[in-house]
Write a protein that holds these residues in place. Structure first.
Motif, PDB file in Angstrom:
ATOM      1  N   PHE A 136       0.821  -1.184   0.156  1.00 28.24           N
ATOM      2  CA  PHE A 136       0.030  -0.090  -0.182  1.00 28.24           C
ATOM      3  C   PHE A 136       0.893   1.280  -0.075  1.00 28.24           C
ATOM      4  CE2 PHE A 136      -2.496  -3.425   2.009  1.00 28.24           C
ATOM      5  CZ  PHE A 136      -3.776  -3.379   1.336  1.00 28.24           C
ATOM      6  N   LYS A 196     -11.729   1.806  -0.835  1.00 26.58           N
ATOM      7  CA  LYS A 196     -11.003   2.885  -1.595  1.00 26.58           C
ATOM      8  C   LYS A 196      -9.588   2.714  -1.745  1.00 26.58           C
ATOM      9  CE  LYS A 196     -14.961   5.919  -0.568  1.00 26.58           C
ATOM     10  NZ  LYS A 196     -15.110   7.278  -0.047  1.00 26.58           N
ATOM     11  N   THR A 197      -8.996   1.826  -1.035  1.00 26.37           N
ATOM     12  CA  THR A 197      -7.498   1.639  -1.164  1.00 26.37           C
ATOM     13  C   THR A 197      -6.903   0.502  -1.905  1.00 26.37           C
ATOM     14  OG1 THR A 197      -5.821   1.371   0.445  1.00 26.37           O
ATOM     15  CG2 THR A 197      -7.356   0.025   0.843  1.00 26.37           C
ATOM     16  N   HIS A 198      -5.759   1.039  -2.350  1.00 30.35           N
ATOM     17  CA  HIS A 198      -5.125   0.073  -3.356  1.00 30.35           C
ATOM     18  C   HIS A 198      -3.801  -0.541  -3.004  1.00 30.35           C
ATOM     19  CE1 HIS A 198      -7.247   2.812  -6.565  1.00 30.35           C
ATOM     20  NE2 HIS A 198      -7.987   1.585  -6.418  1.00 30.35           N
ATOM     21  N   GLN A 199      -3.641  -1.877  -3.502  1.00 30.84           N
ATOM     22  CA  GLN A 199      -2.485  -2.595  -2.857  1.00 30.84           C
ATOM     23  C   GLN A 199      -1.565  -2.593  -4.259  1.00 30.84           C
ATOM     24  OE1 GLN A 199      -2.389  -6.596  -1.862  1.00 30.84           O
ATOM     25  NE2 GLN A 199      -1.045  -6.109  -0.160  1.00 30.84           N
ATOM     26  N   SER A 207       1.424   8.961  -3.631  1.00 32.23           N
ATOM     27  CA  SER A 207       0.180   8.312  -4.366  1.00 32.23           C
ATOM     28  C   SER A 207       0.005   8.599  -5.815  1.00 32.23           C
ATOM     29  CB  SER A 207      -0.869   8.798  -3.599  1.00 32.23           C
ATOM     30  OG  SER A 207      -1.951   8.092  -4.233  1.00 32.23           O
ATOM     31  N   LYS A 230       1.099   3.577   2.307  1.00 40.33           N
ATOM     32  CA  LYS A 230       1.665   4.010   3.340  1.00 40.33           C
ATOM     33  C   LYS A 230       3.106   2.779   3.618  1.00 40.33           C
ATOM     34  CE  LYS A 230      -1.310   0.819   5.961  1.00 40.33           C
ATOM     35  NZ  LYS A 230      -0.525  -0.278   6.314  1.00 40.33           N
TER      36      LYS A 230
END
Length: 119
Positions: A22, A60-63, A41, A24
Motif C-alpha cells: 500500500f 477505496k484503498t489500493h495494494q 500516491s 503507506k
C-alpha cells in the motif's frame, strides 16, 4: 518501456523488494527526503499509467504490485546506457570501467572465464 524518473525508480526498487504494498508501506521504506503521502500516491499512479505497476482494490484503498520485473527493467536500462554512452560497444563499456579503476584484473579474468564457459 518508458524511461523512469529517479524518484519513480526509487519507488520501483521498493515495490520490487516488497512485492505488494500500500502507499503507506512504500512511504515507510523511504529513508531520506520523504515525499508527502499524496505526492507518493501520484508517483505510484504515474507508474501505473506507464505500465510498471498494477493494483488490487480493497474498497477505496489500493495494494500495488510490480508488473515489470527488475530483471526486465535492468536489461532495458543497461542496453540503453550501453547504446547511449558507449556507442553500443561492450568493449568500450568495460574499458571505461577499467580506466576508472572500477573493475579489477581479477574481475576481468572472472568475466572472461564466464564467457568461455558459455561457448
Amino acid at each position: 518501456m518508458q524511461k523512469l524518473t529517479n524518484k519513480e525508480e526509487e519507488i520501483m526498487h521498493i515495490l520490487w523488494k516488497l512485492e505488494k504494498a500500500f502507499v503507506k508501506d512504500v512511504l515507510a521504506e523511504i529513508k531520506d527526503d520523504k515525499p508527502h503521502y499524496n505526492t507518493l500516491s501520484t508517483i505510484i499512479r504515474n507508474l501505473e499509467d506507464k505500465g510498471f505497476v498494477a493494483y488490487n482494490a480493497y474498497g477505496k484503498t489500493h495494494q500495488y504490485y510490480p508488473v515489470v520485473t527488475k530483471e526486465d527493467y535492468k536489461k532495458r536500462f543497461m542496453m540503453a546506457a550501453i547504446d547511449n554512452y558507449f556507442n553500443n560497444s561492450y568493449k568500450n563499456m568495460v574499458s571505461f570501467f577499467a580506466k576508472e579503476e572500477k573493475i579489477s584484473v581479477d574481475e576481468l579474468k572472472e568475466i572472461i572465464a564466464l564467457i568461455e564457459k558459455q561457448k
